[in-house]
Structures are given as C-alpha cells and as structure tokens.
Design an enzyme around this catalytic site. Structure first.
Site, PDB file in Angstrom:
ATOM      1  N   ALA A  69      58.479 -13.817 -10.350  1.00 43.77           N
ATOM      2  CA  ALA A  69      59.535 -14.838 -10.575  1.00 43.77           C
ATOM      3  C   ALA A  69      59.644 -15.648  -9.083  1.00 43.77           C
ATOM      4  O   ALA A  69      59.408 -15.072  -8.574  1.00 43.77           O
ATOM      5  CB  ALA A  69      60.772 -15.249 -11.204  1.00 43.77           C
ATOM      6  N   GLY A 112      57.646  -9.917 -11.774  1.00 41.02           N
ATOM      7  CA  GLY A 112      57.319 -11.095 -13.089  1.00 41.02           C
ATOM      8  C   GLY A 112      55.276 -10.859 -13.255  1.00 41.02           C
ATOM      9  O   GLY A 112      54.683 -10.788 -14.285  1.00 41.02           O
ATOM     10  N   GLU A 115      54.355  -7.333 -14.603  1.00 42.98           N
ATOM     11  CA  GLU A 115      54.694  -7.707 -15.832  1.00 42.98           C
ATOM     12  C   GLU A 115      54.012  -8.393 -16.811  1.00 42.98           C
ATOM     13  O   GLU A 115      53.422  -7.825 -17.560  1.00 42.98           O
ATOM     14  CB  GLU A 115      56.135  -8.131 -15.939  1.00 42.98           C
ATOM     15  CG  GLU A 115      57.345  -7.168 -15.344  1.00 42.98           C
ATOM     16  CD  GLU A 115      58.054  -7.668 -15.051  1.00 42.98           C
ATOM     17  OE1 GLU A 115      58.626  -9.035 -14.023  1.00 42.98           O
ATOM     18  OE2 GLU A 115      59.488  -7.160 -15.626  1.00 42.98           O
ATOM     19  N   GLU A 135      62.235  -6.304  -7.568  1.00 43.09           N
ATOM     20  CA  GLU A 135      62.989  -6.848  -7.493  1.00 43.09           C
ATOM     21  C   GLU A 135      64.406  -6.266  -6.916  1.00 43.09           C
ATOM     22  O   GLU A 135      65.036  -7.038  -6.538  1.00 43.09           O
ATOM     23  CB  GLU A 135      63.303  -7.644  -9.172  1.00 43.09           C
ATOM     24  CG  GLU A 135      61.955  -7.996  -9.866  1.00 43.09           C
ATOM     25  CD  GLU A 135      60.773  -7.256 -10.223  1.00 43.09           C
ATOM     26  OE1 GLU A 135      60.279  -6.090  -9.757  1.00 43.09           O
ATOM     27  OE2 GLU A 135      60.520  -8.000 -11.156  1.00 43.09           O
TER      28      GLU A 135
END
Ligand code: CAA
Length: 261
Positions: A69, A112, A115, A135
């Site tokens: 992110a 992310g 992911e 994270e």
C-alpha cells in the site's frame, strides 16, 4: 471501452492472446496508490472484455513487483475515513477476473504487493524475489487478504511467522512451501514467463475459465459440494466445440486448434 493509449502508473502490451500489464511507479517501488489501482482496474476490465485476450500477466520491475500500500497516502487516514471509503476493496479486482492471471514477480513483493501476487492464479518468481508482509512494522497488519490467503498457501505456522515477525521470505523457501508456482532464472525472466503465458493462452479459454472456477470454489465449499460443482462444470465442457476438437485432435495425433467456443 478500450485500453488507454497511455496510463500514468502502468504499461500495457498485447502479445498475441496475452496482455502484459506492468506496474510502473518506479519512484515509489510500485506502491499501490489509488491512481495506480484505478489504472490497473481499467486495464483489467478491458482485458476481461476483449475477446482476443485469453490471459493476463501482471508484473513490476526488477527491483519491486510492488512494495505494498502507498504508506504516504495512507498514514493520515482515520478510522472514519476507512469506514467511509474502503480503499483496499478495489484491489480485489484481479482476484475476480474470469480469465487466467499470472503474477510475474521480481524483486520485492511486500504487503499489498505480496497480496496482489497471491490474488493471481499462477505466481512465478525468480531467485531475486523477496516476499513479505511487513505491515506489523507499521503498527497494522495485512488487510488485502494476506491473513486469509497466506495461511491457505503456506500453512498457519509459516503465515504466523511472516505476519507477526514481518520477516521477508526468499523465493526458494516460498516455492518449497507452495506460495510460488514456479521459480524461473532471472535471466530473460519476463520472456520465459511470457512463453508459459503463451502456452496456456492457446488452450480453450472456456475450459480454462471453468477449470479456474472449479479450483477457486474449493476454497469456499465442502469437498462433497465442490466435487458436485466440478462434475457439473465438466458436463458443461461437453457442450463446447473445443471439447470435440481437443479429443479429435488427440485421436488424429495433431495439435488441437481451439476456437474458444
Ligand atoms: N509506500 C510509499 N512509498 C514507498 C513504499 C510504500 N509502500 N515503499 C517504498 N516507497 C518509496 C520510499 O519512500 C522511497 O521514496 P523516496 O525516494 O521519496 O524517499 C522510494 O520508494 C524508494 O524506497 P527506499 O528508499 O525505501 O528503497 P530501499 O531499497 O532502501 O528499500 C524496501 C526497499 C525494503 C521495499 C522499502 O522501501 C520498504 O520497506 N518499503 C515499505 C514496505 C512496506 O512496509 N509495505 C507494506 C505497506 S502496508 C500494506 O501493504 C497494507 C495492506 O496490506 C493493506
């Protein structure tokens, strides 16, 4: 709807039946900003609709597939901001594509980015790839499916290790554990991935879509229900010209010519 001539945060290239989408935000190691996700999703919508395209390859750069992110876009958000605007929701589009998807992952696939790669059907890496869910170092934890897909891919013990410690995992370990479909040498990495993509894209697209659908249903159904679903899809495949062609080609000892119908 058509592909844009020029996207700001991605590049697209169509190679026969394959679309190559390259995340291109080098100044932020392809961090998944809202604008990048908008570009990606626009291209994915087009790829899904374009009858000439059978398969989507998603890649990044040699340094980073994606570093997660965009922390600089996210850091000042409040609880209410996230309630009102689930900025992660649009990231899921690639996991909802009917057509097969391949993540060609080089360099960092973090947060992310890891992911996003896990949302693809095949995850192909090279010896330089590093996976991680860091994270926890930011005072949060994965929220684009990482706490769900990672344990399913590599088991609870290793997923806990990665997510609670935030450590990175080399491609070799990731392949042994089942996160990675194949490791390919970094020399001509993308060319080699595109060869695999081409081979898959020449198969019957409806059969590919049904096979993918059947595998994905195994995540959400019981074994007995999943087997019933699989058998229904298999019966449907016999309504395809491609089934007749594929089997006839075998009998005639020639390569099948699929028409995607
Ligand atoms: N968001 C925003 N910017 C990022 C970024 C990110 N996730 N990752 C890297 N960048 C930026 C850096 O700030 C830097 O920008 P400046 O040059 O303007 O300072 C630039 O990209 C290059 O990065 P580094 O200088 O840090 O490069 P490095 O080679 O020293 O380190 C790295 C590479 C180890 C990947 C390091 O950049 C890093 O740790 N990045 C953050 C990884 C991370 O924590 N990801 C998880 C994000 S949270 C998330 O994804 C939430 C979720 O699941 C929903």
């Amino acid at each position: 709807m058509a592909f844009k001539q020029q996207y700001k945060n991605i590049k697209t290239k169509i190679i026969e039946k394959v679309i190559l989408i390259t995340l291109h935000r080098p100044e932020a190691l392809n961090a998944l900003s809202r604008d990048l996700i908008d570009d990606l999703n626009h291209a994915l919508d087009n790829a899904e609709q374009d009858k000439k395209i059978s398969l989507i390859v998603l890649t990044g750069s040699a340094k980073a597939f994606a570093a997660g992110a965009d922390i600089k876009e996210m850091n000042s958000k409040s609880f209410t901001d996230l309630i009102n605007d689930d900025f992660i929701k649009p990231w899921e589009k690639i996991s909802l594509c009917k057509k097969p998807t391949i993540a060609a992952v080089d360099g960092y696939a973090l947060g992310g980015g890891c992911e996003l790669a896990m949302m693809c059907d095949l995850l192909i890496a090279n010896e330089n790839t590093k996976f991680g869910q860091p994270e926890i170092n930011l005072g949060v934890f994965p929220a684009a499916g990482g706490t769900q897909r990672l344990p399913k891919a590599i088991g609870k013990a290793k997923a806990m290790d990665m997510i609670l410690s935030g450590r990175m995992m080399e491609a070799e370990e990731a392949e042994k554990l089942g996160l990675v479909s194949r490791i390919i040498s970094s020399e001509n990495f993308l060319e080699q991935v595109l060869e695999i993509a081409k081979e898959i894209s020449e198969k019957s697209l409806p059969a590919l879509i049904m096979a993918k659908d059947a595998i994905n249903s195994s995540y959400d159904t019981s074994l007995s229900q999943g087997i019933i679903y699989e058998r229904r899809l298999f019966r449907s495949a016999f309504s395809l010209d491609d089934q007749k062609e594929g089997m006839q080609a075998f009998i005639e000892k020639r390569k099948a010519k699929f028409k995607n119908s």
